[in-house]
Scaffold this active site. Structure first.
Site, PDB file in Angstrom:
ATOM      1  N   SER A 143       0.847  -1.192   0.000  1.00 17.38           N
ATOM      2  CA  SER A 143       0.000   0.000   0.000  1.00 17.38           C
ATOM      3  C   SER A 143       0.880   1.240   0.000  1.00 17.38           C
ATOM      4  O   SER A 143       2.013   1.209   0.504  1.00 17.38           O
ATOM      5  CB  SER A 143      -0.879   0.005   1.260  1.00 17.38           C
ATOM      6  OG  SER A 143      -1.491   1.266   1.458  1.00 17.38           O
ATOM      7  N   TYR A 156      -0.947  -0.655  10.538  1.00 22.23           N
ATOM      8  CA  TYR A 156      -1.221  -0.942   9.125  1.00 22.23           C
ATOM      9  C   TYR A 156      -0.041  -0.497   8.262  1.00 22.23           C
ATOM     10  O   TYR A 156       0.422  -1.243   7.394  1.00 22.23           O
ATOM     11  CB  TYR A 156      -2.501  -0.226   8.690  1.00 22.23           C
ATOM     12  CG  TYR A 156      -2.855  -0.437   7.233  1.00 22.23           C
ATOM     13  CD1 TYR A 156      -3.411  -1.633   6.797  1.00 22.23           C
ATOM     14  CD2 TYR A 156      -2.646   0.570   6.295  1.00 22.23           C
ATOM     15  CE1 TYR A 156      -3.733  -1.826   5.459  1.00 22.23           C
ATOM     16  CE2 TYR A 156      -2.963   0.382   4.961  1.00 22.23           C
ATOM     17  CZ  TYR A 156      -3.503  -0.815   4.553  1.00 22.23           C
ATOM     18  OH  TYR A 156      -3.810  -1.005   3.228  1.00 22.23           O
TER      19      TYR A 156
END
Length: 259
Positions: A143, A156
């Protein structure tokens, strides 16, 4: 002729979104596809749709945190089709709700186990099979959060950054085995998981899509099919000189995140 004719691909996280779109596209491009997920009804429906369209497909319940589950998925593909050429470590979880000092043990363990351990286990079981095959392509979903700091998203961000580090190490270690290893970094993408996040919720789906359309310079929402096409390129021989890379597919967001 499809870009993946004759190839065997394992894909995790295939119930919805990017994983489902990638499984469908890989099958249309000639791959035999083994799908894994924990949402059995939804993922089996994806597999059934591929089969109805003439694709060669199997589905196995797969919790990517489980060494046994991941091994069983890879083994099922090899036993049915004789080898493994492509792995897409797509399964992941998005959790963004706490400052670093307030992250719970549950959040830390869950996000790291699904995102990073799941990627590692996929590599652990795919690499020996690809060596037997004479090479292959491993793609792992990271990501842009790996390259930026997302407020309330520390664990995350850490999990997705870890995927890039693991990718680069594996790319160096197995380049002489003709195994390419790359990370794919989707930007804001209109998936059910993204829509479910409180910061992205809007009264209607149209308003949610409008939020996604404003997230990057290309003025439309990123869709699962956009990321699937990037994964297809990395899986195919068109990218046979590409390894150890973090490929960003984000509609230009990282070029101008303040747009």
């Amino acid at each position: 002729m499809g870009l993946l004719d004759g190839k065997v691909a394992v894909i995790t996280g295939t119930a919805t979104g990017i994983g489902a779109a990638t499984a469908q596209l890989f099958a249309r491009e000639g791959a035999r596809v083994a799908l894994g997920d924990i949402q059995d009804a939804e993922a089996q429906a994806v597999a059934d749709g591929i089969a109805t369209d003439g694709g060669d497909v199997l589905y196995r319940h797969t919790d990517v945190r489980s060494n046994g589950d991941v091994q069983a998925l890879v083994s099922a593909a090899v036993e049915r089709w004789g080898g493994l050429d492509v792995l897409f470590n797509n399964a992941g979880i998005f959790w963004r709700n706490a400052y670093v000092a307030d992250i719970s043990d549950e959040e830390y363990d869950t996000v790291l186990d699904v995102n990073l351990r799941g990627t590692f286990l996929g590599m652990r079981h795919a690499i020996p099979r690809m060596i037997e095959r004479g090479g292959g392509s491993i793609i792992s979903a990271s990501s842009p959060a790996a390259l930026q700091g997302y407020k309330l998203g520390g664990v995350y961000c850490a999990s997705k950054a870890g995927i890039i580090g693991l990718t680069r190490a594996a790319a160096v270690e197995y380049a002489d085995k003709n195994i390419r290893v790359n990370a794919l970094l989707p930007g804001a993408t209109a998936t059910p998981q993204a829509f479910a996040h409180p910061s992205l919720q809007a009264p209607t789906r149209e308003e949610q899509l409008a939020l996604f359309a404003k997230a990057q310079p290309i003025p439309r929402p990123g869709m699962p099919a956009d990321i699937a096409k990037s994964a297809l390129w990395l899986a195919s021989d068109l990218s046979d000189w590409i390894t150890g890379q973090a490929i960003i597919a984000d509609g230009g967001f990282m070029a101008d995140p303040g747009i």
